[in-house]
Design a protein around this motif. Sequence first.
Motif, PDB file in Angstrom:
ATOM      1  N   TYR A 144       1.317   4.525  -2.996  1.00  0.00           N
ATOM      2  CA  TYR A 144       1.405   5.973  -2.778  1.00  0.00           C
ATOM      3  C   TYR A 144       2.692   6.529  -3.397  1.00  0.00           C
ATOM      4  N   ILE A 190       0.837  -1.202   0.000  1.00  0.00           N
ATOM      5  CA  ILE A 190       0.000   0.000   0.000  1.00  0.00           C
ATOM      6  C   ILE A 190       0.874   1.255   0.000  1.00  0.00           C
ATOM      7  N   ILE A 242      -6.554  -3.297  -5.180  1.00  0.00           N
ATOM      8  CA  ILE A 242      -7.681  -3.815  -4.398  1.00  0.00           C
ATOM      9  C   ILE A 242      -8.406  -4.915  -5.164  1.00  0.00           C
ATOM     10  N   TRP A 249      -5.055   6.558   5.687  1.00  0.00           N
ATOM     11  CA  TRP A 249      -5.205   6.177   4.283  1.00  0.00           C
ATOM     12  C   TRP A 249      -4.992   4.674   4.119  1.00  0.00           C
ATOM     13  N   GLU A 250      -3.959   4.136   4.749  1.00  0.00           N
ATOM     14  CA  GLU A 250      -3.699   2.705   4.685  1.00  0.00           C
ATOM     15  C   GLU A 250      -4.843   1.915   5.305  1.00  0.00           C
ATOM     16  N   SER A 301      -7.921   2.852   5.382  1.00  0.00           N
ATOM     17  CA  SER A 301      -9.081   2.922   4.486  1.00  0.00           C
ATOM     18  C   SER A 301      -8.955   1.916   3.345  1.00  0.00           C
ATOM     19  N   ILE A 302      -7.731   1.681   2.851  1.00  0.00           N
ATOM     20  CA  ILE A 302      -7.538   0.694   1.790  1.00  0.00           C
ATOM     21  C   ILE A 302      -7.779  -0.715   2.329  1.00  0.00           C
ATOM     22  N   GLU A 352      -4.835   2.397  -6.969  1.00  0.00           N
ATOM     23  CA  GLU A 352      -5.394   1.744  -5.784  1.00  0.00           C
ATOM     24  C   GLU A 352      -6.405   0.677  -6.195  1.00  0.00           C
ATOM     25  N   LYS A 353      -7.228   1.018  -7.182  1.00  0.00           N
ATOM     26  CA  LYS A 353      -8.307   0.123  -7.599  1.00  0.00           C
ATOM     27  C   LYS A 353      -7.754  -1.201  -8.133  1.00  0.00           C
ATOM     28  N   THR A 401     -11.397  -1.238   2.466  1.00  0.00           N
ATOM     29  CA  THR A 401     -11.980  -1.484   1.148  1.00  0.00           C
ATOM     30  C   THR A 401     -11.727  -2.913   0.691  1.00  0.00           C
TER      31      THR A 401
END
Length: 259
Positions: free
Chosen positions: A153, A149, A163, A185-186, A188-189, A159-160, A192
Motif C-alpha cells: 500500500y 501487505i 499474491i 483490505w489486508e 481481503s489480500i 498486489e497481484k 486471496t
Amino acid sequence: MEIENFNIFDSIEFFIKEELSKVKNKKNFTCPFCTENSGFIYMDESVKKCKREYAMNLYNLANIPARFSKCKNTTYDNGEWQIRERTIQDALEYSVEYIKNFPSKNPPFFIGSTGLGKTHLSISIISELTLKYNKKCFFKQFRDLISDIKDIYIKNASEKDYIDSFNLYDVLIIDDLGSTRMSEWEMSILDTIIAERYNAAKHTIFSSNLSFLGSKIYKQKKEDKILDYKIGERNISRIFEMCKILELKGTDFRKKIKM
C-alpha cells in the motif's frame, strides 16, 4: 546407489547465515551422484541437475529462521523436541503420516498455547519435504506477511505480483496466524492468497496461539484470542476446509527448560 535410497541427512550439516537456517555438505564429503560436487550429472549426451544438490538449494531458499535450525525432520534427531501430552503425540504422528502420504493428506493446522512445538513441527515438515522429497516450500511469519501487505500500500506496488509469488511453492507455512490485527483490505489480500493456493491445490500449513469458535480442547473467551474475529469468518471457513485441525494442549516447554 540410487538417490531415492540415499539418506541426505547423513551428508549435510546445518548452520546459520543472516539469521536463517542453512545446510551445506559435511567436510570432505563427496557427492556420489554429481561430478565433483558441481550439482550436475553429466551423461553421454545430456546434463541434468543432481537431486541432492537441488534439495539443499530448496532448503536454503525456504526462509527458515535460525532458531529452528535444529528442526531437521519429524522422525529422528529433532533437536529438543519431546513428547509430553497425547495431543502433541497426535500432532507428531499426523505430521509423519502427512509427509509419508504427501500430497494426499490435508496439511495440518496446529492450534494451541505457546511453547508446545507448533512452529517446530511445521518447520520439521518442510525440512523433510525439501531435503528428502524435493518439494518447494516457504516459511512466513504472519506478522511479516501483514508487514509486506502494508508495504504494498505504501509503495503502491503490485498486489497481484505479491499474491502470485506464493503460488510458486508446493507448501507454504503461515506461522502464528492472527497474531496481529488486520484492516479489511489486508484481510481481503490474505483471503486471496489462501483462496488461490486452495484453488491451485497447493498446501498451506498454519499455526496459531489463538482459539476458534467451537474449540473442544483449547478454549478462549476473549474475542482478541479467537481466530474467527481476528482473520474473518470467510478465511477461517476456507482454512478449516483445507486443513486437518490439530489442537495441542500442554505445558509451555520454554518455561519448563528454565525451571
